[in-house]
Design an enzyme around this catalytic site. Structure first.
Site, short mmCIF file in Angstrom:
data_model
loop_
_atom_site.label_atom_id
_atom_site.label_comp_id
_atom_site.label_asym_id
_atom_site.label_seq_id
_atom_site.Cartn_x
_atom_site.Cartn_y
_atom_site.Cartn_z
N ARG A 55 -15.79 0.48 36.53
CA ARG A 55 -16.18 0.19 34.90
C ARG A 55 -16.71 -1.33 35.27
NH1 ARG A 55 -12.72 4.22 34.60
NH2 ARG A 55 -14.00 5.72 32.91
N HIS A 73 -20.52 2.74 37.10
CA HIS A 73 -20.39 3.88 38.32
C HIS A 73 -22.26 2.99 38.91
CE1 HIS A 73 -16.65 5.06 39.49
NE2 HIS A 73 -17.19 6.41 39.02
N HIS A 110 -16.79 8.53 45.97
CA HIS A 110 -16.02 10.01 45.09
C HIS A 110 -15.83 11.48 45.40
CE1 HIS A 110 -14.62 10.27 41.25
NE2 HIS A 110 -15.42 8.82 40.79
N ASP A 137 -5.60 6.96 36.67
CA ASP A 137 -7.13 6.52 36.39
C ASP A 137 -6.49 4.61 36.69
OD1 ASP A 137 -9.68 6.35 36.65
OD2 ASP A 137 -10.22 6.68 34.30
N GLU A 165 -10.66 5.98 45.54
CA GLU A 165 -12.08 5.27 45.61
C GLU A 165 -11.63 3.77 46.28
OE1 GLU A 165 -13.95 5.59 41.84
OE2 GLU A 165 -12.68 7.96 41.78
C1 GAL Z 1 -13.51 7.46 37.66
C2 GAL Z 1 -13.79 7.27 36.59
C3 GAL Z 1 -12.48 7.97 35.92
C4 GAL Z 1 -13.85 8.31 36.27
C5 GAL Z 1 -14.82 9.51 37.16
C6 GAL Z 1 -15.90 9.80 36.89
O1 GAL Z 1 -14.05 6.56 39.21
O2 GAL Z 1 -12.21 5.61 37.28
O3 GAL Z 1 -12.87 6.84 34.63
O4 GAL Z 1 -15.30 7.67 34.89
O5 GAL Z 1 -14.80 7.84 38.15
O6 GAL Z 1 -15.86 11.42 36.53
#
Ligand code: GAL
Length: 341
Positions: free
Chosen positions: A69, A94, A169, A242, A307
């Site tokens: 983010r 992303h 991811h 998260d 990640e």
């Molecule tokens: C992760 C992120 C989560 C969510 C996910 C995608 O990298 O930390 O909050 O957004 O990607 O669904």
């Protein structure tokens, strides 16, 4: 020219198999054995390519230009302000609405030797793509070795000063995709600090705080469910984990960041990286509305994403690692997932 549904497989002589598609470079399956020689597909996702193309665009995908983010989608470099798309609450996530996870990557086989097999994935992101400055050329190598290591090696170059943070991811479930949650999996992270989040801005505050004494303390191996089911304030904010962990002794060299293990199957997974951070995400938003592998609903905490990355919102946090890439420089990032039992 690759097309979205093109499927590629890397296989070694131990029978370990990594399969991905050109769309997003999405890793759609990773098959690995346990000590008894039983193979399981350890990444969550779908049974068919058609479902993968229509489903959650982040499963196993390459994310960029800026994975994770950016607060308010805003940043400035060299005195110039940029406003990116807001595609996740109040933030940019992303790489925006049309991030690299939904691009068709050009895939070619690269020379392999006896010890590894590899594919190169290339993408040209034009100047202004998703409102980021500079034309960015990205190459990612997916390489599988005879030691059951899956290397993801990124390089990128830009024509104008920009920001970059690429990641991969995949969500892992070492017992096997579709067989339940990762609550019993044990996790150890070589991180004595993490970047806490705020409910208000829905991402990092900019602080780096010690994990010691908190639910985020994975310095010794611990069941993930212990944290996910705790009343910790940080955990409650995202119904699980998260969070970005700050890898100890970061110096840009490849080092062990995390070890995931499953007591039931006996499989384990070591993550090595040369990056300063690792986002640990327990897949808390899965709500069983989608059907995944083995025809099973994709349930909350069905898999764990690990990640490797620069920290969230680094472009706006001076004390966070540098995410700026200038013409003439090369962005480099290596992530290794080593499968064991
Ligand atoms: C992760 C992120 C989560 C969510 C996910 C995608 O990298 O930390 O909050 O957004 O990607 O669904």
């Amino acid at each position: 020219m690759s097309i979205a549904s093109d499927v590629f497989t890397l296989k070694n002589s131990n029978g370990v198999e990594v399969t991905f598609i050109a769309s997003g470079g999405q890793i759609t399956s990773i098959k690995v054995p346990n000590a008894a020689g039983e193979f399981a597909d350890i990444v969550i996702g779908y049974d068919t390519v058609e479902q993968a193309l229509a489903g959650d665009g982040y499963f196993g995908a390459l994310c960029g230009r800026y994975a994770n983010r950016i607060v308010g989608g805003q940043f400035s470099v060299d005195g110039q302000d940029y406003q990116l798309d807001i595609n996740n609450g109040p933030n940019h996530l992303h790489g925006g609405i049309d991030g690299f996870n939904s691009r068709i990557w050009e895939v070619e086989s690269v020379a392999s030797d006896n010890s590894s097999k590899a594919y190169k994935l290339s993408l040209l992101s034009p100047d202004g793509d998703q409102k980021y400055p500079g034309e960015l050329r990205i190459e990612v190598i997916y390489r599988l070795t005879e030691d059951n290591e899956f290397f993801i090696e990124y390089i990128a170059e830009t024509t104008k000063t920009t920001i970059i943070n690429l990641t991969s991811h995949a969500y892992f479930n070492l017992k096997g995709a579709g067989t339940g949650t990762i609550e019993n999996h044990k996790l150890q992270i070589n991180a004595s600090g993490f970047t806490p989040i705020s409910g208000e801005i829905e991402t990092v505050t900019g602080e780096i705080i010690p994990v010691a004494g908190s639910a985020m303390d994975f310095s010794s191996s611990k069941a993930i469910g212990t944290t996910c089911n705790s009343n910790d304030e940080q955990v409650k904010l995202v119904d699980g984990i998260d969070h970005n962990f700050v890898i100890d002794d970061y110096d840009g060299s490849l080092r062990l960041a995390a070890v995931l293990s499953d007591p039931v199957s006996g499989r384990n997974l070591k993550v090595f990286t040369d990056q300063p951070g690792i986002q640990i995400y327990t897949g808390s938003h899965f709500d069983s509305s989608e059907t995944g592998k083995l025809g099973a609903p994709i349930i909350k905490w069905a898999g764990l994403a690990m990640e490797t990355q620069i920290f969230p919102d680094s472009p706006n946090k001076e004390h966070f690692p540098n995410a700026v890439l200038r013409p003439g420089e090369t962005y480099k990032h290596t992530c290794v997932y080593q499968f064991g039992y």
